[in-house]
Design a protein around this motif. Sequence first.
Motif, PDB file in Angstrom:
ATOM      1  N   THR A  45       0.830  -1.206   0.000  1.00 47.13           N
ATOM      2  CA  THR A  45       0.000   0.000   0.000  1.00 47.13           C
ATOM      3  C   THR A  45       0.864   1.254   0.000  1.00 47.13           C
ATOM      4  O   THR A  45       0.611   2.194  -0.766  1.00 47.13           O
ATOM      5  CB  THR A  45      -0.945  -0.005   1.213  1.00 47.13           C
ATOM      6  OG1 THR A  45      -1.767  -1.181   1.150  1.00 47.13           O
ATOM      7  CG2 THR A  45      -1.834   1.227   1.229  1.00 47.13           C
ATOM      8  N   LYS A  47       3.944   1.575  -1.012  1.00 44.38           N
ATOM      9  CA  LYS A  47       4.670   1.675  -2.277  1.00 44.38           C
ATOM     10  C   LYS A  47       3.755   2.069  -3.435  1.00 44.38           C
ATOM     11  O   LYS A  47       4.048   2.997  -4.185  1.00 44.38           O
ATOM     12  CB  LYS A  47       5.346   0.338  -2.589  1.00 44.38           C
ATOM     13  CG  LYS A  47       6.117   0.351  -3.889  1.00 44.38           C
ATOM     14  CD  LYS A  47       6.753  -0.995  -4.166  1.00 44.38           C
ATOM     15  CE  LYS A  47       7.430  -0.969  -5.533  1.00 44.38           C
ATOM     16  NZ  LYS A  47       7.807  -2.294  -5.971  1.00 44.38           N
ATOM     17  N   GLU A  48       2.634   1.363  -3.575  1.00 43.22           N
ATOM     18  CA  GLU A  48       1.780   1.538  -4.747  1.00 43.22           C
ATOM     19  C   GLU A  48       0.819   2.722  -4.647  1.00 43.22           C
ATOM     20  O   GLU A  48       0.572   3.397  -5.639  1.00 43.22           O
ATOM     21  CB  GLU A  48       0.982   0.257  -5.019  1.00 43.22           C
ATOM     22  CG  GLU A  48       1.846  -0.923  -5.377  1.00 43.22           C
ATOM     23  CD  GLU A  48       2.613  -0.740  -6.676  1.00 43.22           C
ATOM     24  OE1 GLU A  48       2.057  -0.175  -7.632  1.00 43.22           O
ATOM     25  OE2 GLU A  48       3.785  -1.165  -6.725  1.00 43.22           O
ATOM     26  N   LEU A  49       0.261   2.959  -3.481  1.00 46.26           N
ATOM     27  CA  LEU A  49      -0.739   4.019  -3.348  1.00 46.26           C
ATOM     28  C   LEU A  49      -0.182   5.339  -2.837  1.00 46.26           C
ATOM     29  O   LEU A  49      -0.781   6.389  -3.047  1.00 46.26           O
ATOM     30  CB  LEU A  49      -1.882   3.564  -2.437  1.00 46.26           C
ATOM     31  CG  LEU A  49      -2.663   2.338  -2.899  1.00 46.26           C
ATOM     32  CD1 LEU A  49      -3.766   2.015  -1.905  1.00 46.26           C
ATOM     33  CD2 LEU A  49      -3.229   2.556  -4.295  1.00 46.26           C
ATOM     34  N   PHE A  50       0.958   5.267  -2.158  1.00 42.37           N
ATOM     35  CA  PHE A  50       1.526   6.476  -1.566  1.00 42.37           C
ATOM     36  C   PHE A  50       2.917   6.785  -2.096  1.00 42.37           C
ATOM     37  O   PHE A  50       3.633   7.601  -1.524  1.00 42.37           O
ATOM     38  CB  PHE A  50       1.540   6.355  -0.032  1.00 42.37           C
ATOM     39  CG  PHE A  50       0.161   6.330   0.559  1.00 42.37           C
ATOM     40  CD1 PHE A  50      -0.480   7.496   0.913  1.00 42.37           C
ATOM     41  CD2 PHE A  50      -0.505   5.128   0.751  1.00 42.37           C
ATOM     42  CE1 PHE A  50      -1.757   7.485   1.443  1.00 42.37           C
ATOM     43  CE2 PHE A  50      -1.784   5.094   1.280  1.00 42.37           C
ATOM     44  CZ  PHE A  50      -2.414   6.276   1.625  1.00 42.37           C
ATOM     45  N   GLY A  51       3.302   6.132  -3.178  1.00 41.07           N
ATOM     46  CA  GLY A  51       4.595   6.403  -3.798  1.00 41.07           C
ATOM     47  C   GLY A  51       5.771   6.244  -2.862  1.00 41.07           C
ATOM     48  O   GLY A  51       6.778   6.931  -2.997  1.00 41.07           O
ATOM     49  N   GLY A  52       5.644   5.353  -1.881  1.00 42.00           N
ATOM     50  CA  GLY A  52       6.728   5.117  -0.932  1.00 42.00           C
ATOM     51  C   GLY A  52       6.755   6.088   0.239  1.00 42.00           C
ATOM     52  O   GLY A  52       7.623   5.993   1.097  1.00 42.00           O
ATOM     53  N   ASP A  53       5.806   7.022   0.293  1.00 42.36           N
ATOM     54  CA  ASP A  53       5.777   8.042   1.344  1.00 42.36           C
ATOM     55  C   ASP A  53       5.083   7.495   2.594  1.00 42.36           C
ATOM     56  O   ASP A  53       3.863   7.568   2.739  1.00 42.36           O
ATOM     57  CB  ASP A  53       5.054   9.289   0.834  1.00 42.36           C
ATOM     58  CG  ASP A  53       5.123  10.458   1.785  1.00 42.36           C
ATOM     59  OD1 ASP A  53       5.453  10.263   2.979  1.00 42.36           O
ATOM     60  OD2 ASP A  53       4.829  11.584   1.335  1.00 42.36           O
ATOM     61  N   GLN A  54       5.875   6.959   3.502  1.00 37.93           N
ATOM     62  CA  GLN A  54       5.346   6.341   4.717  1.00 37.93           C
ATOM     63  C   GLN A  54       4.637   7.358   5.609  1.00 37.93           C
ATOM     64  O   GLN A  54       3.631   7.041   6.237  1.00 37.93           O
ATOM     65  CB  GLN A  54       6.463   5.646   5.480  1.00 37.93           C
ATOM     66  CG  GLN A  54       5.947   4.822   6.630  1.00 37.93           C
ATOM     67  CD  GLN A  54       7.020   3.940   7.235  1.00 37.93           C
ATOM     68  OE1 GLN A  54       8.144   3.878   6.766  1.00 37.93           O
ATOM     69  NE2 GLN A  54       6.677   3.240   8.293  1.00 37.93           N
ATOM     70  N   ARG A  56       2.982  10.044   4.686  1.00 42.91           N
ATOM     71  CA  ARG A  56       1.671  10.342   4.088  1.00 42.91           C
ATOM     72  C   ARG A  56       0.698   9.206   4.391  1.00 42.91           C
ATOM     73  O   ARG A  56      -0.460   9.438   4.731  1.00 42.91           O
ATOM     74  CB  ARG A  56       1.811  10.565   2.579  1.00 42.91           C
ATOM     75  CG  ARG A  56       0.521  10.872   1.881  1.00 42.91           C
ATOM     76  CD  ARG A  56       0.011  12.250   2.244  1.00 42.91           C
ATOM     77  NE  ARG A  56      -1.210  12.502   1.499  1.00 42.91           N
ATOM     78  CZ  ARG A  56      -2.303  13.031   2.019  1.00 42.91           C
ATOM     79  NH1 ARG A  56      -2.302  13.447   3.255  1.00 42.91           N
ATOM     80  NH2 ARG A  56      -3.371  13.191   1.294  1.00 42.91           N
TER      81      ARG A  56
END
Length: 80
Positions: A45, A47-54, A56
Amino acid sequence: TAVELSEKMTSIFEKTGGNEISDRLGNLPLKDLTKAMGINERMFTIKELFGGDQERFKSVMADINQLNGYEEAKEYLLNG
């Protein structure tokens, strides 16, 4: 304003019911969505939905945890 959902998006938000106890337990409210996710689901989730932004991811999950139910969460995700 209402958001027009594609067929794929509609299927994501489709509620399912069942007669098995696991189906009924699966529909109970969760106090913390992050605790309901396995480590692989969480990593995927983020990686795919938040572009790696933990950070966010954590912020969105905290926001959703404060909502009063499914419909509010759906509205937040669609329009947030």
